[in-house]
Design a protein around this motif. Sequence first.
Motif, PDB file in Angstrom:
ATOM      1  N   GLN A 198      20.302 -25.519  39.804  1.00 42.34           N
ATOM      2  CA  GLN A 198      20.961 -25.915  38.562  1.00 42.34           C
ATOM      3  C   GLN A 198      20.151 -25.460  37.352  1.00 42.34           C
ATOM      4  O   GLN A 198      18.928 -25.569  37.318  1.00 42.34           O
ATOM      5  N   THR A 199      20.820 -24.925  36.347  1.00 39.12           N
ATOM      6  CA  THR A 199      20.158 -24.497  35.125  1.00 39.12           C
ATOM      7  C   THR A 199      19.640 -25.709  34.360  1.00 39.12           C
ATOM      8  O   THR A 199      20.385 -26.644  34.074  1.00 39.12           O
ATOM      9  N   VAL A 200      18.340 -25.686  34.039  1.00 39.88           N
ATOM     10  CA  VAL A 200      17.723 -26.813  33.347  1.00 39.88           C
ATOM     11  C   VAL A 200      17.047 -26.412  32.040  1.00 39.88           C
ATOM     12  O   VAL A 200      16.655 -27.272  31.251  1.00 39.88           O
ATOM     13  N   ALA A 201      16.893 -25.095  31.804  1.00 40.27           N
ATOM     14  CA  ALA A 201      16.233 -24.637  30.585  1.00 40.27           C
ATOM     15  C   ALA A 201      16.621 -23.191  30.324  1.00 40.27           C
ATOM     16  O   ALA A 201      17.276 -22.538  31.156  1.00 40.27           O
ATOM     17  N   ARG A 202      16.215 -22.686  29.161  1.00 42.63           N
ATOM     18  CA  ARG A 202      16.426 -21.281  28.804  1.00 42.63           C
ATOM     19  C   ARG A 202      15.093 -20.660  28.401  1.00 42.63           C
ATOM     20  O   ARG A 202      14.251 -21.314  27.803  1.00 42.63           O
ATOM     21  N   LEU A 203      14.927 -19.397  28.739  1.00 41.39           N
ATOM     22  CA  LEU A 203      13.787 -18.621  28.267  1.00 41.39           C
ATOM     23  C   LEU A 203      14.265 -17.660  27.184  1.00 41.39           C
ATOM     24  O   LEU A 203      15.160 -16.844  27.430  1.00 41.39           O
ATOM     25  N   VAL A 204      13.677 -17.776  25.989  1.00 41.55           N
ATOM     26  CA  VAL A 204      14.034 -16.913  24.872  1.00 41.55           C
ATOM     27  C   VAL A 204      12.897 -15.913  24.663  1.00 41.55           C
ATOM     28  O   VAL A 204      11.744 -16.310  24.441  1.00 41.55           O
ATOM     29  N   TYR A 205      13.221 -14.628  24.747  1.00 36.82           N
ATOM     30  CA  TYR A 205      12.227 -13.563  24.641  1.00 36.82           C
ATOM     31  C   TYR A 205      12.248 -12.961  23.237  1.00 36.82           C
ATOM     32  O   TYR A 205      13.316 -12.702  22.674  1.00 36.82           O
ATOM     33  N   GLU A 206      11.031 -12.723  22.692  1.00 36.92           N
ATOM     34  CA  GLU A 206      10.885 -12.078  21.387  1.00 36.92           C
ATOM     35  C   GLU A 206       9.867 -10.958  21.488  1.00 36.92           C
ATOM     36  O   GLU A 206       8.977 -10.985  22.356  1.00 36.92           O
ATOM     37  N   PRO A 207       9.940  -9.961  20.599  1.00 35.21           N
ATOM     38  CA  PRO A 207       9.001  -8.836  20.661  1.00 35.21           C
ATOM     39  C   PRO A 207       7.642  -9.183  20.065  1.00 35.21           C
ATOM     40  O   PRO A 207       7.528 -10.040  19.184  1.00 35.21           O
ATOM     41  N   LEU A 208       6.614  -8.499  20.545  1.00 34.23           N
ATOM     42  CA  LEU A 208       5.321  -8.489  19.871  1.00 34.23           C
ATOM     43  C   LEU A 208       5.309  -7.366  18.835  1.00 34.23           C
ATOM     44  O   LEU A 208       6.083  -6.405  18.943  1.00 34.23           O
ATOM     45  N   THR A 209       4.431  -7.483  17.856  1.00 37.46           N
ATOM     46  CA  THR A 209       4.321  -6.391  16.880  1.00 37.46           C
ATOM     47  C   THR A 209       3.607  -5.189  17.482  1.00 37.46           C
ATOM     48  O   THR A 209       3.794  -4.060  17.027  1.00 37.46           O
ATOM     49  N   SER A 210       2.783  -5.404  18.505  1.00 44.13           N
ATOM     50  CA  SER A 210       2.110  -4.310  19.212  1.00 44.13           C
ATOM     51  C   SER A 210       1.610  -4.833  20.553  1.00 44.13           C
ATOM     52  O   SER A 210       1.595  -6.042  20.805  1.00 44.13           O
ATOM     53  N   ARG A 211       1.194  -3.933  21.397  1.00 52.35           N
ATOM     54  CA  ARG A 211       0.724  -4.313  22.729  1.00 52.35           C
ATOM     55  C   ARG A 211      -0.587  -5.089  22.621  1.00 52.35           C
ATOM     56  O   ARG A 211      -1.525  -4.668  21.929  1.00 52.35           O
ATOM     57  N   PRO A 212      -0.703  -6.221  23.308  1.00 54.91           N
ATOM     58  CA  PRO A 212      -1.967  -6.968  23.272  1.00 54.91           C
ATOM     59  C   PRO A 212      -3.049  -6.253  24.068  1.00 54.91           C
ATOM     60  O   PRO A 212      -2.765  -5.570  25.050  1.00 54.91           O
ATOM     61  N   VAL A 213      -4.290  -6.406  23.627  1.00 55.12           N
ATOM     62  CA  VAL A 213      -5.394  -5.775  24.356  1.00 55.12           C
ATOM     63  C   VAL A 213      -5.769  -6.575  25.590  1.00 55.12           C
ATOM     64  O   VAL A 213      -6.526  -6.083  26.440  1.00 55.12           O
ATOM     65  N   ARG A 214      -5.251  -7.815  25.713  1.00 54.89           N
ATOM     66  CA  ARG A 214      -5.456  -8.632  26.901  1.00 54.89           C
ATOM     67  C   ARG A 214      -4.118  -9.196  27.344  1.00 54.89           C
ATOM     68  O   ARG A 214      -3.279  -9.542  26.508  1.00 54.89           O
ATOM     69  N   LEU A 215      -3.935  -9.295  28.658  1.00 56.18           N
ATOM     70  CA  LEU A 215      -2.728  -9.881  29.204  1.00 56.18           C
ATOM     71  C   LEU A 215      -3.016 -11.274  29.746  1.00 56.18           C
ATOM     72  O   LEU A 215      -4.168 -11.617  30.034  1.00 56.18           O
ATOM     73  N   TYR A 216      -1.973 -12.050  29.907  1.00 51.54           N
ATOM     74  CA  TYR A 216      -2.126 -13.400  30.440  1.00 51.54           C
ATOM     75  C   TYR A 216      -2.779 -13.349  31.823  1.00 51.54           C
ATOM     76  O   TYR A 216      -2.382 -12.564  32.679  1.00 51.54           O
ATOM     77  N   GLY A 217      -3.783 -14.184  32.013  1.00 54.81           N
ATOM     78  CA  GLY A 217      -4.439 -14.271  33.309  1.00 54.81           C
ATOM     79  C   GLY A 217      -5.630 -13.370  33.481  1.00 54.81           C
ATOM     80  O   GLY A 217      -6.403 -13.545  34.439  1.00 54.81           O
ATOM     81  N   GLU A 218      -5.830 -12.392  32.589  1.00 54.74           N
ATOM     82  CA  GLU A 218      -7.011 -11.550  32.705  1.00 54.74           C
ATOM     83  C   GLU A 218      -8.241 -12.390  32.389  1.00 54.74           C
ATOM     84  O   GLU A 218      -8.314 -13.066  31.371  1.00 54.74           O
ATOM     85  N   GLY A 219      -9.208 -12.350  33.284  1.00 51.74           N
ATOM     86  CA  GLY A 219     -10.378 -13.198  33.128  1.00 51.74           C
ATOM     87  C   GLY A 219     -10.218 -14.548  33.788  1.00 51.74           C
ATOM     88  O   GLY A 219     -11.102 -15.396  33.713  1.00 51.74           O
ATOM     89  N   GLY A 220      -9.056 -14.759  34.435  1.00 50.44           N
ATOM     90  CA  GLY A 220      -8.833 -16.004  35.162  1.00 50.44           C
ATOM     91  C   GLY A 220      -7.850 -16.919  34.473  1.00 50.44           C
ATOM     92  O   GLY A 220      -7.822 -17.036  33.251  1.00 50.44           O
ATOM     93  N   SER A 221      -6.999 -17.551  35.272  1.00 51.23           N
ATOM     94  CA  SER A 221      -6.042 -18.525  34.761  1.00 51.23           C
ATOM     95  C   SER A 221      -5.679 -19.481  35.885  1.00 51.23           C
ATOM     96  O   SER A 221      -5.596 -19.087  37.049  1.00 51.23           O
ATOM     97  N   HIS A 222      -5.454 -20.734  35.532  1.00 55.75           N
ATOM     98  CA  HIS A 222      -5.047 -21.717  36.531  1.00 55.75           C
ATOM     99  C   HIS A 222      -3.593 -21.524  36.953  1.00 55.75           C
ATOM    100  O   HIS A 222      -3.190 -21.991  38.019  1.00 55.75           O
ATOM    101  N   TYR A 223      -2.801 -20.827  36.128  1.00 48.39           N
ATOM    102  CA  TYR A 223      -1.357 -20.863  36.331  1.00 48.39           C
ATOM    103  C   TYR A 223      -0.727 -19.502  36.622  1.00 48.39           C
ATOM    104  O   TYR A 223       0.459 -19.424  36.871  1.00 48.39           O
ATOM    105  N   GLN A 224      -1.494 -18.417  36.578  1.00 50.52           N
ATOM    106  CA  GLN A 224      -0.946 -17.126  36.986  1.00 50.52           C
ATOM    107  C   GLN A 224      -0.729 -17.141  38.495  1.00 50.52           C
ATOM    108  O   GLN A 224      -1.530 -17.719  39.240  1.00 50.52           O
TER     109      GLN A 224
END
Length: 341
Positions: free
Chosen positions: A301-327
């Motif tokens: 069942q649908t319970v939420a929506r994900l809304v995507y927006e652009p960045l102004t430029s590519r980040p020099v780091r991505l989510y989870g680089e260097g460690g993350s509890h949730y990746q």
Amino acid sequence: MTDAHAAGILPCQNIEDLIVQEAITSATPFDVDQVQPASLDLRLGARAWRIRASFLPGLHRKVPERLRDVAMHELDLTKGAVLEKGCVYIAEIQERLALPMTVSARGNPKSSTGRVDVFVRLLTDHSRAFDDVDAGYTGPLYIEIAPQTFSVLVRAGTRLNQLRLKRGEPAKLATRSVGVDLLSDNGVVGFRGRRHAGVVDLDHEDGHDPRDYWEPLEARHGELLLDPGEFYILASKDDIEIPVLEAAEMTPIDPSVGEFRVHYAGFFDPGFGTEEAAAVGSKGVLEVRSHETPFLLEDGQTVARLVYEPLTSRPVRLYGEGGSHYQRQGLKLSKHFKPWR
């Protein structure tokens, strides 16, 4: 999106530029890991106040002026303080803004904050809405904190929310539905918070036995009955991927679709769940609170929506680089708890 004048979410290197330019300052030196790929973690300051009612200062007032009307007592966060469930607090934030006229901001709880059912909202002087910071705002930041299920221990420097900065009004690139997963090979499809658990230390990672705080849940025939006033941790049906040139925010669905609220903490940074970040197969964890009536939730069942927006430029780091509890996460409690076994 590489144009310096393009509308979009600012990546980490631009946030760091704002710090260098003193458009973002702090009462203490910034932590080395405080800037995320497309957001800035905010830290609690030295003082908090127990208040008798939530408030917005409004266009012509500052937060301290309104605090005088509703404050009950002051807490010294430099020594640590327990924030009791069912109570509402206002705390100072160490970071301060002097934004350019082209840059606005939006606050949101950190994922770990939402997963322990602590409802937080950002406040600024002269604000007419929670979490939104007007372009060009100059002044201090405050946070409203309302623990719902667990009482929590916090200190000066504890990170409860984050700030996303944006230039202009970026276009919405896509809106995707998020369904809930109520089928599991091991039988556990979620967790329900225990009403009379102990205090959660929000600076102590892997330091709490989850069985003291959570009850595991099994779904029958792909269905789960949500009880009014209870708090649940569930997982998304499908994997979630945030492309490296985009950021996303998870938003609740229309309340007419169901008597529940999903996802207090809604920011997803670029690289979450992507092949480039070696994280394919990452689920979204859903923080669900049922409202006034019982509600029967069905698998998918649908319970939420994900809304995507652009960045102004590519980040020099991505989510989870260097460690993350949730990746690469599946169904997972917050980082404060030891793994469920």
